[in-house]
Design a protein around this motif. Structure first.
Motif, PDB file in Angstrom:
ATOM      1  N   PRO A  14       0.810  -1.228   0.000  1.00 46.81           N
ATOM      2  CA  PRO A  14       0.000   0.000   0.000  1.00 46.81           C
ATOM      3  C   PRO A  14       0.838   1.271   0.000  1.00 46.81           C
ATOM      4  O   PRO A  14       0.459   2.264  -0.620  1.00 46.81           O
ATOM      5  CB  PRO A  14      -0.816  -0.108   1.291  1.00 46.81           C
ATOM      6  N   GLU A  15       1.983   1.253   0.635  1.00 46.93           N
ATOM      7  CA  GLU A  15       2.831   2.445   0.684  1.00 46.93           C
ATOM      8  C   GLU A  15       3.440   2.786  -0.675  1.00 46.93           C
ATOM      9  O   GLU A  15       3.971   3.877  -0.865  1.00 46.93           O
ATOM     10  CB  GLU A  15       3.924   2.327   1.750  1.00 46.93           C
ATOM     11  N   SER A  16       3.334   1.873  -1.632  1.00 44.96           N
ATOM     12  CA  SER A  16       3.835   2.130  -2.988  1.00 44.96           C
ATOM     13  C   SER A  16       2.847   2.967  -3.807  1.00 44.96           C
ATOM     14  O   SER A  16       3.172   3.410  -4.894  1.00 44.96           O
ATOM     15  CB  SER A  16       4.098   0.819  -3.718  1.00 44.96           C
ATOM     16  N   PHE A  17       1.652   3.158  -3.283  1.00 48.72           N
ATOM     17  CA  PHE A  17       0.611   3.908  -3.972  1.00 48.72           C
ATOM     18  C   PHE A  17       0.413   5.236  -3.272  1.00 48.72           C
ATOM     19  O   PHE A  17       0.249   5.290  -2.068  1.00 48.72           O
ATOM     20  CB  PHE A  17      -0.700   3.116  -3.988  1.00 48.72           C
ATOM     21  N   ASP A  18       0.414   6.308  -4.050  1.00 49.18           N
ATOM     22  CA  ASP A  18       0.219   7.617  -3.437  1.00 49.18           C
ATOM     23  C   ASP A  18      -1.208   8.113  -3.647  1.00 49.18           C
ATOM     24  O   ASP A  18      -1.958   7.581  -4.461  1.00 49.18           O
ATOM     25  CB  ASP A  18       1.231   8.643  -3.935  1.00 49.18           C
TER      26      ASP A  18
END
Length: 67
Positions: A32-36
């Protein structure tokens, strides 16, 4: 879950649900942290498309893209 709200919690839930629906083997590949939040609307659109398709259609799409 209110998908109209653009926040990190919703992104985490969306990614988690996508991984579960697609039965992703390597969950670390979709973090999830790869998506802004800038691309949130696109992510919601993909999420809705995946959740509305049955698994057989998704497998066929995946297999056809490998050829």
């Amino acid at each position: 879950m209110n998908l109209k709200e653009n926040n990190r919690e919703n992104i985490e839930l969306i990614i988690s649900n996508i991984k579960e629906k697609l039965q992703v083997v390597n969950g670390g590949a979709m973090r999830p942290e790869s998506f802004d939040t800038d691309n949130y609307e696109d992510l919601v659109e993909i999420y809705e498309m995946i959740m509305n398709k049955n698994l057989l259609v998704l497998v066929k799409l995946t297999l056809s893209s490998l050829n």
